[in-house]
Motif scaffolding. Sequence first.
Motif, PDB file in Angstrom:
ATOM      1  N   ASN A 175       0.820  -1.213   0.000  1.00  0.00           N
ATOM      2  CA  ASN A 175       0.000   0.000   0.000  1.00  0.00           C
ATOM      3  C   ASN A 175       0.851   1.259   0.000  1.00  0.00           C
ATOM      4  O   ASN A 175       0.471   2.262  -0.609  1.00  0.00           O
ATOM      5  CB  ASN A 175      -0.950  -0.009   1.199  1.00  0.00           C
ATOM      6  CG  ASN A 175      -2.195  -0.834   0.949  1.00  0.00           C
ATOM      7  OD1 ASN A 175      -3.156  -0.376   0.345  1.00  0.00           O
ATOM      8  ND2 ASN A 175      -2.168  -2.080   1.413  1.00  0.00           N
ATOM      9  N   ASP A 178       1.972   1.568  -3.527  1.00  0.00           N
ATOM     10  CA  ASP A 178       0.836   2.010  -4.350  1.00  0.00           C
ATOM     11  C   ASP A 178       0.549   3.491  -4.139  1.00  0.00           C
ATOM     12  O   ASP A 178       0.028   4.165  -5.043  1.00  0.00           O
ATOM     13  CB  ASP A 178      -0.418   1.194  -4.012  1.00  0.00           C
ATOM     14  CG  ASP A 178      -0.321  -0.246  -4.493  1.00  0.00           C
ATOM     15  OD1 ASP A 178       0.598  -0.539  -5.289  1.00  0.00           O
ATOM     16  OD2 ASP A 178      -1.145  -1.072  -4.064  1.00  0.00           O
ATOM     17  N   ALA A 179       0.864   4.007  -2.957  1.00  0.00           N
ATOM     18  CA  ALA A 179       0.631   5.428  -2.664  1.00  0.00           C
ATOM     19  C   ALA A 179       1.736   6.322  -3.214  1.00  0.00           C
ATOM     20  O   ALA A 179       1.680   7.542  -3.059  1.00  0.00           O
ATOM     21  CB  ALA A 179       0.489   5.637  -1.159  1.00  0.00           C
ATOM     22  N   ALA A 307     -10.464   2.857   0.417  1.00  0.00           N
ATOM     23  CA  ALA A 307      -9.239   3.599   0.100  1.00  0.00           C
ATOM     24  C   ALA A 307      -9.225   4.058  -1.353  1.00  0.00           C
ATOM     25  O   ALA A 307      -8.776   5.168  -1.663  1.00  0.00           O
ATOM     26  CB  ALA A 307      -8.018   2.716   0.381  1.00  0.00           C
ATOM     27  N   GLU A 308      -9.734   3.223  -2.251  1.00  0.00           N
ATOM     28  CA  GLU A 308      -9.749   3.589  -3.666  1.00  0.00           C
ATOM     29  C   GLU A 308     -10.678   4.765  -3.925  1.00  0.00           C
ATOM     30  O   GLU A 308     -10.385   5.644  -4.751  1.00  0.00           O
ATOM     31  CB  GLU A 308     -10.177   2.382  -4.508  1.00  0.00           C
ATOM     32  CG  GLU A 308      -9.899   2.511  -5.989  1.00  0.00           C
ATOM     33  CD  GLU A 308      -8.425   2.613  -6.315  1.00  0.00           C
ATOM     34  OE1 GLU A 308      -8.090   3.276  -7.326  1.00  0.00           O
ATOM     35  OE2 GLU A 308      -7.602   2.040  -5.572  1.00  0.00           O
ATOM     36  N   LYS A 311      -8.958   7.947  -2.916  1.00  0.00           N
ATOM     37  CA  LYS A 311      -8.022   8.401  -3.949  1.00  0.00           C
ATOM     38  C   LYS A 311      -8.779   9.064  -5.101  1.00  0.00           C
ATOM     39  O   LYS A 311      -8.335  10.073  -5.647  1.00  0.00           O
ATOM     40  CB  LYS A 311      -7.204   7.221  -4.476  1.00  0.00           C
ATOM     41  CG  LYS A 311      -6.267   6.598  -3.452  1.00  0.00           C
ATOM     42  CD  LYS A 311      -5.562   5.372  -4.044  1.00  0.00           C
ATOM     43  CE  LYS A 311      -4.725   4.646  -3.001  1.00  0.00           C
ATOM     44  NZ  LYS A 311      -4.106   3.413  -3.561  1.00  0.00           N
ATOM     45  N   ILE A 316      -7.159  14.131  -1.336  1.00  0.00           N
ATOM     46  CA  ILE A 316      -6.116  13.761  -0.384  1.00  0.00           C
ATOM     47  C   ILE A 316      -5.051  14.846  -0.320  1.00  0.00           C
ATOM     48  O   ILE A 316      -4.570  15.207   0.766  1.00  0.00           O
ATOM     49  CB  ILE A 316      -5.498  12.391  -0.762  1.00  0.00           C
ATOM     50  CG1 ILE A 316      -6.525  11.280  -0.553  1.00  0.00           C
ATOM     51  CG2 ILE A 316      -4.240  12.123   0.065  1.00  0.00           C
ATOM     52  CD1 ILE A 316      -6.036   9.904  -0.936  1.00  0.00           C
ATOM     53  N   ASP A 317      -4.677  15.401  -1.485  1.00  0.00           N
ATOM     54  CA  ASP A 317      -3.674  16.483  -1.511  1.00  0.00           C
ATOM     55  C   ASP A 317      -4.164  17.702  -0.726  1.00  0.00           C
ATOM     56  O   ASP A 317      -3.382  18.364  -0.030  1.00  0.00           O
ATOM     57  CB  ASP A 317      -3.366  16.888  -2.958  1.00  0.00           C
ATOM     58  CG  ASP A 317      -2.583  15.822  -3.691  1.00  0.00           C
ATOM     59  OD1 ASP A 317      -1.965  14.977  -3.015  1.00  0.00           O
ATOM     60  OD2 ASP A 317      -2.581  15.831  -4.934  1.00  0.00           O
ATOM     61  N   ALA A 361      -3.042   5.727   1.999  1.00  0.00           N
ATOM     62  CA  ALA A 361      -3.418   6.661   0.937  1.00  0.00           C
ATOM     63  C   ALA A 361      -3.331   8.109   1.396  1.00  0.00           C
ATOM     64  O   ALA A 361      -3.060   9.012   0.589  1.00  0.00           O
ATOM     65  CB  ALA A 361      -4.847   6.349   0.459  1.00  0.00           C
TER      66      ALA A 361
END
Length: 440
Positions: A175, A178-179, A307-308, A311, A316-317, A361
């Motif tokens: 994970n 993946d992040a 979690a998907e 994203k 998230i930013d 994430a």
Amino acid sequence: MNAVLIAVVIMVGLSLARVHVVLSLIIGAVIGGLMAGLSIADTLTAFHHGLSNGAQIALSYAILGAFAMAIAHSGVPKLLVDAMTARLNQAQASGAIKWTLFALILVMAMLSQNLIPIHIGFIPLIIPSLLLLFNRLQVDRRLVACIITFGLVNTYMFIPYGFGDIFLNQIILKNINDAGMNTSGVSIMQVMAIPAAGMLFGVLMAVFVSYRKPRVYQNLSIQTNHAQDNHTDKSPAYRLVVVLSAIVAAFIVHFYTDSLLMGSMVGFLIFIVSGVVSWHEADGVFNDGIKMMAMIGFIMISAQGFAEVMKATGQIDMLVSMAMEIFGGSKGVAAFVMLMIGLIVTLGIGSSFSTVPILAAIYVPMCVALDFSVPATIALVATSGVLGDAGSPASDSTLGPTMGLDIDGQHDHIKDSVIPTFIHYNIPLVIFGWIAAMVL
């Protein structure tokens, strides 16, 4: 308000309100997606896409459960605990008996996570048979709960084999990669040594300080749930050899294929070929194993979907930027807040394995922005996930000990399992996890 933050708050709030975790994850994901401006179709598409990410882990859990049930079905665990109890009953020195019991329970709990990966399946096979002996020795069952939970949690968070392989390699590192953070070349055991030392400190406090005084229990009748020995045509020595052979074979296959699924499957097949699990019983044993692990698998799959969606919101930013303003660039404050968030989320979900996809994430971009190193980021994400596993009313790490210790109705789940493990493990984990984030 940030959609990711709202989704997490809703999910945790519903979980703490005793709404089923899977439903809480779905509802939180849908509300978060809609608040971010996604259509219901796009939200569900992202959620469905995330489900596939957890399928391999859930399947590994299912096959591992079947292997664990085959070991229990062999009758060998019952034979061993009966022999051990008889030997201890003949001993004279109560102090020696007590410390021997503690050591054996700790070793069994640790082995249940890797070498003999039956997870909490060993508890109903062994602990109820020892309760009368505990009573005679006036052992505080809260201490036994702490010892079991330490063996269950500390092992998978530190040793990358069995359940530790799933948690550390297939969940934590995967994970984080993946992040967007490259974790190649990092020794996961070195990273987790400091947080693991925190749990060691906690169990030592429980043993030597908190619960060292005698505690009196009534000698009530105990109904054990040992499986009946259905192998009258197989000698105990033969079954023991088969169990050891299956465990060794599973270990070797896992080592060379790096696949816990393949190792567990080979071990299960050995039970069938040997006749310890007969052909007509194999289907039932396999199904019982899947049932034992099914709930954890469903939660982990749903967490990947959650979690998907987070994203897909693209917020998230924005959450990272908000956090940077609040933290004022302070890594120490940021690390503490992230650990506390992890504690709250895991307390609600009840599964550290399912918490990581949600946290990674959010945390990885935040750690990059704050200039945390890769090892420090791994330590933060992993410790944040582990926090709350011990101490959550819905965690198998607390439900398991209660299942064995409360069989005579003298061990309260909240007062005697949840609160003691929360105090002795979550507080040291916050401190040692924060230290790891600062020094790595």
